[in-house]
Design a protein around this motif. Structure first.
Motif, short mmCIF file in Angstrom:
data_model
loop_
_atom_site.label_atom_id
_atom_site.label_comp_id
_atom_site.label_asym_id
_atom_site.label_seq_id
_atom_site.Cartn_x
_atom_site.Cartn_y
_atom_site.Cartn_z
N ARG A 20 25.73 -90.95 9.44
CA ARG A 20 25.82 -90.56 11.10
C ARG A 20 24.60 -89.86 11.31
N ASN A 51 28.40 -97.49 15.32
CA ASN A 51 29.30 -97.29 16.10
C ASN A 51 28.65 -95.80 17.05
N GLY A 53 28.16 -93.04 20.51
CA GLY A 53 28.44 -92.29 21.60
C GLY A 53 27.29 -91.78 22.19
N TYR A 56 25.48 -89.53 19.41
CA TYR A 56 25.60 -89.93 17.86
C TYR A 56 25.54 -91.43 17.59
N ASN A 58 26.81 -93.88 14.16
CA ASN A 58 27.25 -94.08 13.13
C ASN A 58 26.62 -95.61 12.48
N THR B 16 42.01 -94.00 28.60
CA THR B 16 40.87 -94.75 28.28
C THR B 16 41.28 -96.08 28.65
N GLN B 48 32.50 -93.78 26.21
CA GLN B 48 32.88 -92.76 25.21
C GLN B 48 32.55 -93.17 23.91
N ASN B 49 32.68 -94.60 23.65
CA ASN B 49 32.16 -94.97 22.36
C ASN B 49 32.01 -96.45 22.50
N ASN B 51 31.20 -99.78 19.48
CA ASN B 51 31.22 -100.10 18.38
C ASN B 51 30.94 -101.57 18.15
N THR B 60 35.00 -98.42 24.71
CA THR B 60 35.81 -97.55 25.09
C THR B 60 35.46 -96.67 26.11
#
Lengths: 89, 89
Positions: A20, A51, A53, A56, A58, B16, B48-49, B51, B60
């Motif tokens: 991360r 992954n 945001g 961050y 990952n 969401t 928000q995310n 992936n 998301t």
């Protein structure tokens, strides 16, 4: 097997490497992601999963073709570490 | 509330929006991610995310400040749909 680069942990079966990365601002996250994309184009290596945001990212690296983690994946991880430092600068 | 754009589902609490986009090749995935980054810069809105792997991107979107999903998020989702179509072209 060569040594696992700083901050990475070897995980599971199939063998993967996960780390991360955290950043202060989206601009840094973006610079890191751009660098990662350029690195993938240069090397032909792609993370199994990314992954992210706002601050961050990952990253999971997987051994090619279900084999063991080797110089290719470990070198890729080390270069991703270097990208993260560059993105923070 | 305005209508949820095609292919998106409203999820959970906080509210969401989630959608999975699949692509044929990494080049399309990359074009989509680049477009998404440019759209975030233009609008100031960030998922928000996110992936992703070589040929998929899961996104998301979350309502701002714990509120309800509104025109901003729904419009953002609709523009992301347009980006995915452009990336496939």
């Amino acid at each position: 097997m060569a040594e696992v680069p700083e901050g990475w942990e070897a995980r599971g079966k199939p063998p993967t490497l996960f780390r991360r990365f955290g950043f202060e601002r989206y601009g840094e996250t973006r610079a890191f992601l751009d660098g990662l994309a350029a690195l993938s184009e240069e090397t032909g290596l792609h993370p199994q999963n990314v992954n992210f945001g706002t601050t961050y990212v990952n990253i999971t690296l997987e051994a090619a073709e279900g084999g063991q983690l080797g110089e290719a994946e470990l070198g890729f991880a080390a270069r991703i570490n270097a990208l993260s430092k560059a993105a923070e600068a």
